[in-house]
Write an enzyme that holds these catalytic residues in place. Structure first.
Site, short mmCIF file in Angstrom:
data_model
loop_
_atom_site.label_atom_id
_atom_site.label_comp_id
_atom_site.label_asym_id
_atom_site.label_seq_id
_atom_site.Cartn_x
_atom_site.Cartn_y
_atom_site.Cartn_z
N LYS A 252 1.72 3.19 5.88
CA LYS A 252 2.68 3.34 4.96
C LYS A 252 2.09 3.47 3.51
CE LYS A 252 5.14 1.14 2.27
NZ LYS A 252 4.35 0.90 1.07
N GLU B 81 4.06 9.91 -3.92
CA GLU B 81 5.48 9.77 -4.42
C GLU B 81 5.55 11.19 -5.24
OE1 GLU B 81 5.42 6.42 -6.42
OE2 GLU B 81 6.53 5.20 -4.88
N THR C 288 -0.57 -0.34 -2.28
CA THR C 288 0.66 -0.95 -1.53
C THR C 288 0.50 -0.07 -0.44
OG1 THR C 288 1.87 -1.12 -3.25
CG2 THR C 288 2.74 -1.21 -1.37
N ASN D 215 9.31 6.66 -9.70
CA ASN D 215 8.93 5.26 -10.31
C ASN D 215 9.73 4.83 -11.50
OD1 ASN D 215 6.58 4.56 -8.58
ND2 ASN D 215 6.12 6.58 -9.01
N THR E 222 8.69 2.19 2.53
CA THR E 222 9.51 1.83 1.29
C THR E 222 9.75 3.49 0.74
OG1 THR E 222 7.22 1.76 0.10
CG2 THR E 222 8.30 -0.24 0.90
N THR F 46 14.01 -0.57 -3.91
CA THR F 46 13.61 -0.40 -2.55
C THR F 46 15.01 0.11 -1.82
OG1 THR F 46 12.77 -2.61 -3.11
CG2 THR F 46 11.99 -1.53 -0.96
#
Lengths: 391, 391
Positions: free
Chosen positions: A166, A263, A177, A386, A140, A391
């Site tokens: 992932k 991230e 996630t 964020n 993602t 996506t």
């Protein structure tokens, strides 16, 4: 890798031009072990796969990115079941032999028409797909695909383990996630596979944290299909120990890749707590440091701010005696006896933090409890990614 | 305000040109109540003041910003005691009548020569200083001074309550690098002052969170010197209830100012959880949402992402049944029965998040537990301020 086939297609669940639907298929019935999110809010595919993997034998896994199918209620459950049924049918399997996983936006219904259209091409693609394709399809906000390979031998027969994952945001102990799928052609005793996999997940995915948020969709699965035709690998044997070590190594390597691709991450930091009163205290203290926004921004700023670290230890809930605490950045002692080590510690500590990877060691000098957690820094890019995540 | 005097000077503990040393002085012996950090790593001034305030009667408070005197070991303790002793002497008080507080960088020794030089001018300034000067002197990364005033009456005698606070980073329940000092000329029963103050702190400072980090130096103190000459305010009386309500109001207003001035904050958000199985669950769920980096970046991005909110509730540890959860942004129902409310909820929810202040209401529909927490968003400026924080 014997007896596994892979496929990935563009089903336009994510924005067009990106792989978003993938399939892992075993030519033979496989032992399966799985670990799922501990979040009390769980996506439909998690609820379905948790039941199916209890059987301990499955043949295939269907996964999509771009939509988590979480918080979608009865419709989401019906959608997941229908996608699963159509895929199983096309593969000639029973519904129960297929696991399902999803990642992406929460609370949006699956785009069923596009999803269903993707299934036949997906199944048709099994003859020329690779595990790398699957690794790309589950991304993602990941910036690179994560794949690890190891080889072993049991009873004179070589086998291999391959794993993909992932991660990116929402990474935190007790899963996130985070999706990770492993395949091995080794023949492994079912009960041993389950215990070895659970233990390896504890020491890897449950020891990483990017942002303290766990997700509704976390799933880690291993398929062992025995195509290597080795004598079954069992607990309490040298082969068992070797297999467990390889498994741990694959998962830990994947976990580290997830943190490195956190991230906006610019730093990869190992937080090691030792001398805690007990194991649980060590983990609490390590997590408090690893999750502290003040500590993480200091890492980003390359600011040798051990004060924020000792403050985080202090509120972690772990037993702490402030006049015993020692803090090191790599080999540089920053604080000892709870106070600044003096000398050129600040300059030397700053040099450590200027590296892309370093270790923070905290010795509480109270007992034998130890824990290691891997974390990243908190950068402008984390906020950018964020604050406007699509996506 | 009768019977209190104030002073603040520049002692060059922070960078020159900023007030950094301040004094609150009561002309009469005063009842005192105080609440300190629960962090296990505590600064020297906290250790000293905690003991002294147990007596329940003090006359003065010495506070500096720019240096927290935390993690400074025996030297830090000796330094704090010496600064206190010199100040008490200049005021004609015993050591025990003076409280001490510090805020700023952790782990650096107090700059004693500059600190000591500041004491006589500080004491000399008591005749022309104001509480506003003190509010300015305790600021670190705060962008404005925080001061609140309320008036009441007891037995026909008017009294007032004034309070100041500093906050910014490291704000989290159970106190933070948060200093708050209140003065009242009311005559208040000592035991009642203590219980009313503790309760008011619980409902205010312990209900705010900027970044989940609690500090080594948090201190909240109230002095009540009776200069208003009212009959002593006691528990279980209408005057007691009125005083407690005023106190709560002052502290809650200061707490809200702290969140509004959270480092880099662009949003002020009230997180209200109701319908939880019990009170503790409500607080857990509210804090998980208020502290989630993903939720806070979504607030910054004005992204009506209720999925991150329900995910945070799910991992909070609170009892949750996902098919019951309702989430509102102000009056807009975003999710009901655990799924997206549909219609124009996304557009309407986005409009709510475009405001500077809004409320998120989460109804778990399980019981009667309720909690409210105030939080801010997570912005680029939070990272900027904390990646390179120098006082």
């Amino acid at each position: 890798m014997k007896g596994f086939r892979f496929s990935a297609v563009e089903a336009a669940i994510k924005k067009p031009g990106r792989l978003d639907l993938a399939l892992i298929f075993s030519d033979y019935p496989a032992q399966v072990a799985a670990v799922y999110t501990t979040n009390k809010v769980q996506a439909a595919p998690v609820l379905i796969s948790r039941e199916r993997s209890k059987n301990g034998r499955c043949r295939a896994l269907l996964v999509n990115s771009g939509n988590a199918n979480a918080c979608t209620g009865e419709q989401g459950m019906a959608d997941a079941l229908e996608c699963g049924r159509r895929t199983a049918e096309a593969l000639g399997l029973s519904d129960e032999e297929l696991l399902i996983a999803s990642t992406g936006v929460i609370g949006q219904p699956l785009p069923m028409e596009r999803f269903k259209k993707g299934i036949q091409p997906l199944v048709d693609g099994l003859d020329h797909g690779t595990l790398d394709d699957v690794a790309r399809a589950i991304m993602t906000t990941d910036t690179f695909e994560k794949i690890e390979r190891r080889s072993g031998e049991a009873g004179g027969k070589p086998y291999s383990i391959r794993g993909i994952a992932k991660g990116a945001g929402m990474i935190h102990p007790n899963m996130a996630t985070m999706l990770s799928f492993l395949v091995t052609d080794a023949e492994v005793d079912g009960a041993f596979l389950k215990s070895a996999f659970t233990e390896a997940v504890d020491g890897s995915f449950n020891a990483i944290t990017v942002d303290n948020d766990t997700s509704t969709n976390d799933t880690a699965v291993i398929f062992a299909n025995g195509a290597a035709q080795n004598p079954s690998i069992k607990a309490g044997t040298p082969e068992g120990a070797a297999f467990a070590a390889l498994l741990h190594d694959v998962l830990l390597s994947l976990a580290k890749l997830i943190v490195k691709d956190g991230e906006g991450a610019t730093k990869f930091v190992e937080i090691r707590v030792k001398g805690a009163a007990n194991q649980a205290d060590a983990k609490k203290a390590a997590l408090a440091v690893a999750n502290s926004m003040l500590v993480k921004t200091a890492f980003f700023g390359q600011d040798a701010n051990w004060g924020r670290i000792i403050a985080a230890i202090g509120y972690s809930g772990a037993d702490v005696q402030q006049d015993r605490v020692e803090i090191r950045f790599d080999d540089v002692v920053m604080a000892t006896g709870g106070v600044f080590a003096g000398g050129d510690a600040e300059a030397a500590g700053t040099r450590v933090l200027q590296q892309k990877e370093f270790r923070v060691t905290i010795d509480l000098k109270l007992g034998a409890g130890e824990a290691v957690v891997f974390t990243s820094d908190l950068s402008y890019d984390y906020v950018r990614i964020n604050a406007d995540y699509r996506t």
